[in-house]
Design a protein around this motif. Sequence first.
Motif, PDB file in Angstrom:
ATOM      1  N   PHE A  85     -13.105   7.522  -8.381  1.00 21.48           N
ATOM      2  CA  PHE A  85     -11.734   7.136  -8.739  1.00 21.48           C
ATOM      3  C   PHE A  85     -11.164   8.048  -9.818  1.00 21.48           C
ATOM      4  O   PHE A  85     -10.030   8.521  -9.707  1.00 21.48           O
ATOM      5  CB  PHE A  85     -11.702   5.681  -9.216  1.00 21.48           C
ATOM      6  CG  PHE A  85     -10.376   5.238  -9.751  1.00 21.48           C
ATOM      7  CD1 PHE A  85      -9.329   4.932  -8.888  1.00 21.48           C
ATOM      8  CD2 PHE A  85     -10.148   5.149 -11.119  1.00 21.48           C
ATOM      9  CE1 PHE A  85      -8.082   4.536  -9.379  1.00 21.48           C
ATOM     10  CE2 PHE A  85      -8.909   4.755 -11.624  1.00 21.48           C
ATOM     11  CZ  PHE A  85      -7.882   4.443 -10.746  1.00 21.48           C
ATOM     12  N   ASN A 105      -3.709   7.054  -4.683  1.00 20.65           N
ATOM     13  CA  ASN A 105      -4.136   5.824  -3.989  1.00 20.65           C
ATOM     14  C   ASN A 105      -2.989   5.113  -3.279  1.00 20.65           C
ATOM     15  O   ASN A 105      -2.764   3.911  -3.477  1.00 20.65           O
ATOM     16  CB  ASN A 105      -4.826   4.877  -4.977  1.00 20.65           C
ATOM     17  CG  ASN A 105      -5.997   5.531  -5.691  1.00 20.65           C
ATOM     18  OD1 ASN A 105      -5.967   5.717  -6.894  1.00 20.65           O
ATOM     19  ND2 ASN A 105      -7.018   5.919  -4.948  1.00 20.65           N
ATOM     20  N   GLU A 116      -5.519   5.090   3.510  1.00 20.19           N
ATOM     21  CA  GLU A 116      -5.404   5.183   2.058  1.00 20.19           C
ATOM     22  C   GLU A 116      -5.591   6.648   1.679  1.00 20.19           C
ATOM     23  O   GLU A 116      -6.622   7.250   1.984  1.00 20.19           O
ATOM     24  CB  GLU A 116      -6.456   4.329   1.348  1.00 20.19           C
ATOM     25  CG  GLU A 116      -6.290   4.375  -0.162  1.00 20.19           C
ATOM     26  CD  GLU A 116      -7.211   3.432  -0.906  1.00 20.19           C
ATOM     27  OE1 GLU A 116      -7.261   3.531  -2.143  1.00 20.19           O
ATOM     28  OE2 GLU A 116      -7.871   2.605  -0.252  1.00 20.19           O
ATOM     29  N   ASP A 118      -5.879   9.575  -1.162  1.00 20.76           N
ATOM     30  CA  ASP A 118      -6.319   9.680  -2.553  1.00 20.76           C
ATOM     31  C   ASP A 118      -5.213  10.184  -3.473  1.00 20.76           C
ATOM     32  O   ASP A 118      -4.908   9.572  -4.496  1.00 20.76           O
ATOM     33  CB  ASP A 118      -7.533  10.613  -2.655  1.00 20.76           C
ATOM     34  CG  ASP A 118      -8.740  10.065  -1.912  1.00 20.76           C
ATOM     35  OD1 ASP A 118      -8.851   8.829  -1.792  1.00 20.76           O
ATOM     36  OD2 ASP A 118      -9.575  10.874  -1.442  1.00 20.76           O
TER      37      ASP A 118
END
Length: 276
Positions: A85, A105, A116, A118
């Motif tokens: 993340f 995200n 989804e 990044d």
Amino acid sequence: MKVKRQSGDSVDFDPEKLKRSLLSSGASMSAVEEILHKMTNEVYEGITTRNIYKKAYSLLKKNANFHAARYNLKTAIHLLGPTGFYFEQYIARIFESEKYETKTNEVLQGRCVSHEVDVIVKKNDRIAMVECKFHGSQDAASDVKVPMYILSRYNDLNQVTHKIFSQKDQITECWIATNNRFTTDAIDFALCSGIKLLSWDYPKDNSIKVKNYRDCLYPVTCLTTLTLSEKEKLLPLGVILARDLMGNPQKLAEIKISPKRIKNIIKEVTELCKCF
């Protein structure tokens, strides 16, 4: 002399490679030569590359904290895991330093299914999706299956418009970023398919490593004056880059660091980010 990599493979010890990595920290030639001389008696048959790194890092830290911080770069990026993340946040910050607008995200509906994404970046009316592949092992590589899979996602997304930066945006470019490296087949497939790649060492003249040394994009996890626990507390506060602390020492106070230590940390940040 053979040394053992993290993967378990044995390779020849290359003192010139070690010398280059030490010089990239900003340490002087005389300091590097002194470190190499001290390490001559400490490198033995079968020593791990991790132990070589730890010994060199310790000697550099005695020379100057910010030299050790620069030498710590690859490991510091690895500390942005384990989920990836914060690596995605870091990649977004790299693009922002190059005048891109970014979003992270985002869930977008493709022609067939939702995805989804990044990182999404925009510059000069061109919009790109950036998929981030974070590896827990520093010896791991992204193989050809990665760009093949991401190409299929890109092809599904670029056939429709999306609400991202405006009401009707179209994704026209695709990037893949990784903290390690790409295999030769992965690079060949990406070049053939029009996918752009960014890794620790690719492209050679504009890799993550080069961007860091050129633009001082060092992650906060580089800093030698912070403990691992303190680094983990700063990341959720949005402190991704070391330079985020410049003029912003209250973030350090928020995680209960003493004023005396804050002064030392800011000193290291200032020296580390002199190119900024």
